[in-house]
Write an enzyme that holds these catalytic residues in place. Structure first.
Site, PDB file in Angstrom:
ATOM      1  N   LYS A  97       0.883  -1.171   0.000  1.00 25.92           N
ATOM      2  CA  LYS A  97       0.000   0.000   0.000  1.00 25.92           C
ATOM      3  C   LYS A  97       0.915   1.214   0.000  1.00 25.92           C
ATOM      4  O   LYS A  97       1.620   1.472   0.981  1.00 25.92           O
ATOM      5  CB  LYS A  97      -0.908  -0.001   1.221  1.00 25.92           C
ATOM      6  CG  LYS A  97      -1.835   1.206   1.263  1.00 25.92           C
ATOM      7  CD  LYS A  97      -2.483   1.370   2.622  1.00 25.92           C
ATOM      8  CE  LYS A  97      -3.176   2.718   2.698  1.00 25.92           C
ATOM      9  NZ  LYS A  97      -3.603   3.039   4.074  1.00 25.92           N
ATOM     10  N   GLY A 158      -8.030   9.686   9.863  1.00 25.04           N
ATOM     11  CA  GLY A 158      -8.359   9.810  11.272  1.00 25.04           C
ATOM     12  C   GLY A 158      -9.452  10.799  11.621  1.00 25.04           C
ATOM     13  O   GLY A 158      -9.792  10.949  12.801  1.00 25.04           O
ATOM     14  N   ALA A 185      -9.396   5.803   4.337  1.00 26.63           N
ATOM     15  CA  ALA A 185      -9.205   6.959   5.223  1.00 26.63           C
ATOM     16  C   ALA A 185     -10.443   7.843   5.298  1.00 26.63           C
ATOM     17  O   ALA A 185     -11.126   8.082   4.303  1.00 26.63           O
ATOM     18  CB  ALA A 185      -8.004   7.804   4.802  1.00 26.63           C
ATOM     19  N   GLY A 186     -10.713   8.318   6.513  1.00 23.01           N
ATOM     20  CA  GLY A 186     -11.748   9.312   6.731  1.00 23.01           C
ATOM     21  C   GLY A 186     -13.108   8.795   7.135  1.00 23.01           C
ATOM     22  O   GLY A 186     -13.987   9.579   7.484  1.00 23.01           O
ATOM     23  N   ASN A 207      -8.982   1.843   9.859  1.00 23.77           N
ATOM     24  CA  ASN A 207      -8.106   1.603  11.004  1.00 23.77           C
ATOM     25  C   ASN A 207      -8.631   2.353  12.225  1.00 23.77           C
ATOM     26  O   ASN A 207      -9.204   1.770  13.140  1.00 23.77           O
ATOM     27  CB  ASN A 207      -6.667   2.010  10.690  1.00 23.77           C
ATOM     28  CG  ASN A 207      -5.656   1.465  11.693  1.00 23.77           C
ATOM     29  OD1 ASN A 207      -4.518   1.176  11.359  1.00 23.77           O
ATOM     30  ND2 ASN A 207      -6.036   1.279  12.946  1.00 23.77           N
ATOM     31  N   THR A 208      -8.492   3.681  12.211  1.00 22.99           N
ATOM     32  CA  THR A 208      -8.858   4.487  13.372  1.00 22.99           C
ATOM     33  C   THR A 208     -10.293   4.268  13.831  1.00 22.99           C
ATOM     34  O   THR A 208     -10.571   4.201  15.038  1.00 22.99           O
ATOM     35  CB  THR A 208      -8.647   5.984  13.060  1.00 22.99           C
ATOM     36  OG1 THR A 208      -7.302   6.186  12.626  1.00 22.99           O
ATOM     37  CG2 THR A 208      -8.914   6.838  14.292  1.00 22.99           C
TER      38      THR A 208
END
EC number: 2.8.1.10
Length: 262
Positions: A97, A158, A185-186, A207-208
């Site tokens: 990635k 995040g 993301a986001g 992830n977050t």
């Protein structure tokens, strides 16, 4: 089923491994979500402060899920290429990635360096999944140099804002109908993941939203169900939105005076 670089995966969810409260919670979250891949960086510390080493690698292997190394934290082409090559040796995989950050505040990808690094790595035999913006032209350049799948962001890493540029993402999906597009993301809520899947995106990387939630294990399950539900809805063909009401109950046999104008 998700297909990337001619390889098929049973899930459309990819899961990051950073910032979980403990290694055990990470392992349980992965087992609950059953993702296609788990991402990991050579630059990050292990869960609960554990140094990145054999213990963390053993934990990842115990999950039985393929590992997708990333180049998180890299800000130059040479740095990203070197990190990718090291990751290939450590994790024994050609998957990468590719992340190249151009701004420390927004963590926005530097698409110019991203294209250059992607071309180098693809020529070196890597299967590159580039973390990019929703910019159509930049995405086309990544495809031109050999990328077979893209990872556009929904919002800055995040933030949990969801798809802040919905129009641009939908244009990207429409203009690149045959390219696997994974939202990366986001995203902060399962409903946001379901939404982008309903738009026709091929997968979601998180992830977050999972690792920093109150209960990562249950949140991992919630996202897995949301991704699956969103894809099923897309494949089923949602009804189009209308400006006027339309009765779902047939009017056959209805008394004539019910249609009278007052």
């Amino acid at each position: 089923m998700l297909t990337l670089y001619s390889e098929t995966f049973p899930s459309r969810l990819l899961l990051g491994t950073a910032a979980y409260p403990t290694p055990e919670i990470l392992k349980q979250s992965v087992r609950t979500a059953r993702p296609a891949m788990i991402t990991v960086s050579l630059r990050r510390a292990g869960c609960g402060g554990e140094a990145h080493g054999q213990g963390f690698w053993s934990l990842l292997q115990e999950t039985g899920v393929p590992v997708l190394p990333n180049t998180a934290g890299c800000q130059s082409v040479q740095e990203a290429v070197t990190t990718a090559q090291m990751a290939r040796e450590v994790f024994e995989t050609d998957w990468i990635k590719l992340e190249l950050i151009g701004d420390d505040d927004t963590l926005q990808p530097d698409v110019f360096q991203l294209v250059e690094a992607a071309e180098i790595l693809i020529k070196d035999g890597f299967k590159v999944l580039p973390y990019c913006t929703e910019d159509l032209i930049a995405c086309r350049r990544l495809l031109d140099v050999g990328c077979q799948a893209l990872m556009p962001w929904a919002a800055p890493i995040g933030t949990g804002l969801g798809a802040v540029h919905a129009y641009a993402l939908n244009v990207l999906r429409e203009r690149l109908p045959y390219t696997p597009l994974i939202i990366d993301a986001g995203l902060g809520l399962p409903s946001q993941a379901a939404q982008v899947m309903e738009w026709g995106f091929d997968g979601v990387l998180l992830n977050t939203a999972v690792s920093r939630s109150g209960d990562p294990v249950n949140m991992a399950r919630a996202f897995a169900l949301a991704v699956e539900s969103g894809r099923l809805a897309f494949e089923a063909g949602p009804v189009e939105a209308r400006d006027k009401a339309q009765a779902s109950t047939p009017t056959v046999g209805q008394p004539f005076w019910h249609s009278a104008e007052y």
